[in-house]
Design a protein around this motif. Structure first.
Motif, PDB file in Angstrom:
ATOM      1  N   LEU A 232       0.852  -1.176   0.000  1.00  0.00           N
ATOM      2  CA  LEU A 232       0.000   0.000   0.000  1.00  0.00           C
ATOM      3  C   LEU A 232       0.894   1.234   0.000  1.00  0.00           C
ATOM      4  O   LEU A 232       2.053   1.171   0.435  1.00  0.00           O
ATOM      5  N   SER A 233       0.387   2.334  -0.480  1.00  0.00           N
ATOM      6  CA  SER A 233       1.159   3.574  -0.560  1.00  0.00           C
ATOM      7  C   SER A 233       1.797   3.895   0.795  1.00  0.00           C
ATOM      8  O   SER A 233       1.132   3.894   1.822  1.00  0.00           O
ATOM      9  N   GLY A 234       3.115   4.125   0.771  1.00  0.00           N
ATOM     10  CA  GLY A 234       3.831   4.474   1.987  1.00  0.00           C
ATOM     11  C   GLY A 234       4.317   3.289   2.802  1.00  0.00           C
ATOM     12  O   GLY A 234       5.058   3.458   3.770  1.00  0.00           O
ATOM     13  N   GLN A 235       3.926   2.074   2.421  1.00  0.00           N
ATOM     14  CA  GLN A 235       4.344   0.861   3.139  1.00  0.00           C
ATOM     15  C   GLN A 235       5.504   0.196   2.395  1.00  0.00           C
ATOM     16  O   GLN A 235       5.683   0.387   1.202  1.00  0.00           O
ATOM     17  N   GLU A 236       6.250  -0.621   3.126  1.00  0.00           N
ATOM     18  CA  GLU A 236       7.318  -1.408   2.518  1.00  0.00           C
ATOM     19  C   GLU A 236       6.708  -2.533   1.670  1.00  0.00           C
ATOM     20  O   GLU A 236       5.657  -3.071   2.031  1.00  0.00           O
ATOM     21  N   PRO A 237       7.368  -2.921   0.563  1.00  0.00           N
ATOM     22  CA  PRO A 237       6.874  -4.062  -0.213  1.00  0.00           C
ATOM     23  C   PRO A 237       6.850  -5.337   0.634  1.00  0.00           C
ATOM     24  O   PRO A 237       7.737  -5.569   1.451  1.00  0.00           O
ATOM     25  N   CYS A 238       5.815  -6.135   0.417  1.00  0.00           N
ATOM     26  CA  CYS A 238       5.663  -7.392   1.155  1.00  0.00           C
ATOM     27  C   CYS A 238       6.711  -8.391   0.682  1.00  0.00           C
ATOM     28  O   CYS A 238       6.950  -8.525  -0.518  1.00  0.00           O
ATOM     29  N   ARG A 239       7.294  -9.123   1.630  1.00  0.00           N
ATOM     30  CA  ARG A 239       8.289 -10.141   1.303  1.00  0.00           C
ATOM     31  C   ARG A 239       7.810 -11.544   1.663  1.00  0.00           C
ATOM     32  O   ARG A 239       8.540 -12.518   1.508  1.00  0.00           O
ATOM     33  N   SER A 240       6.567 -11.652   2.133  1.00  0.00           N
ATOM     34  CA  SER A 240       6.000 -12.962   2.468  1.00  0.00           C
ATOM     35  C   SER A 240       4.491 -12.893   2.308  1.00  0.00           C
ATOM     36  O   SER A 240       3.899 -11.804   2.282  1.00  0.00           O
ATOM     37  N   ALA A 241       3.880 -14.070   2.228  1.00  0.00           N
ATOM     38  CA  ALA A 241       2.412 -14.130   2.157  1.00  0.00           C
ATOM     39  C   ALA A 241       1.805 -13.522   3.422  1.00  0.00           C
ATOM     40  O   ALA A 241       0.800 -12.815   3.357  1.00  0.00           O
ATOM     41  N   LYS A 242       2.436 -13.779   4.563  1.00  0.00           N
ATOM     42  CA  LYS A 242       1.948 -13.237   5.835  1.00  0.00           C
ATOM     43  C   LYS A 242       1.893 -11.708   5.787  1.00  0.00           C
ATOM     44  O   LYS A 242       0.900 -11.092   6.210  1.00  0.00           O
ATOM     45  N   GLU A 243       2.943 -11.086   5.255  1.00  0.00           N
ATOM     46  CA  GLU A 243       2.966  -9.622   5.139  1.00  0.00           C
ATOM     47  C   GLU A 243       1.905  -9.135   4.150  1.00  0.00           C
ATOM     48  O   GLU A 243       1.284  -8.094   4.365  1.00  0.00           O
TER      49      GLU A 243
END
Length: 190
Positions: A142-153
């Protein structure tokens, strides 16, 4: 049992793509958000979710170059440019190519080019193969968030009901390198 869950999860994501929904899936470094590139509705959902302006253009990720051919003007490339591009695939290098005139603006944005990649990630290859075409690929965040690196994230950012293809990323630290096929210049470091 675990394989059945993964297969059910794969089919859920494939079904979501056919219904022009946005999904999250693992790529070489981070999870990506993807959808049907031929559906303006699906792409607009993805752009709204990302809060990304359509003018920026998008990346298509594919199992094979043949899946990308309908979108790019391969005939505009020299033999050397093609050789350089094909030598890096499959793999984590995204190339910006001239787009065909009929390639939708919802993919190219303000450009007459399109960023494309032939992936070597086995789950993404299978997803594109089963779907029968490339996927839009932008980092899952989402805008302003870090890219997800796992399904959990991905579930944490997008919600428990969001279609997420459960799997591991390719383990790379950085997103794919982006290069201009015409000049060979690096646009984004990988």
């Amino acid at each position: 049992m675990n394989l059945e869950v993964k297969n059910d999860n794969f089919m859920l994501c494939l079904d979501a793509l056919h219904k022009n929904k946005v999904i999250a899936y693992p790529t070489e470094a981070v999870f990506g958000l993807g959808c049907n590139p031929d559906s303006e509705t699906a792409v607009m959902k993805l752009l709204a979710l990302k809060q990304r302006p359509a003018e920026k253009g998008l990346i298509l990720i594919a199992d094979t170059f043949a899946q990308l051919e309908p979108y790019v003007a391969l005939q505009e490339l020299s033999v050397t440019q093609k050789e350089r591009m094909f030598a890096s695939w499959p793999g984590p290098v995204t190339w910006v190519l001239p787009a065909r005139p009929q390639t939708p603006r919802w993919l190219t944005g303000r450009f007459d080019s399109l960023a494309v990649r032939v992936t070597d990630h086995p789950l993404v290859k299978k997803l594109c193969r089963e779907f029968g075409k490339p996927l839009v690929s932008t980092s899952a965040n989402l805008s302003g968030q870090e890219p997800c690196r796992s399904a959990k994230e991905a579930y944490a950012q997008f919600g428990a009901e969001f279609p997420v293809l459960v799997g591991q990323t390719g383990g790379r630290a950085n997103p794919s390198e982006i290069r201009d096929v015409l000049t060979g210049n690096q646009i984004r470091q990988g």
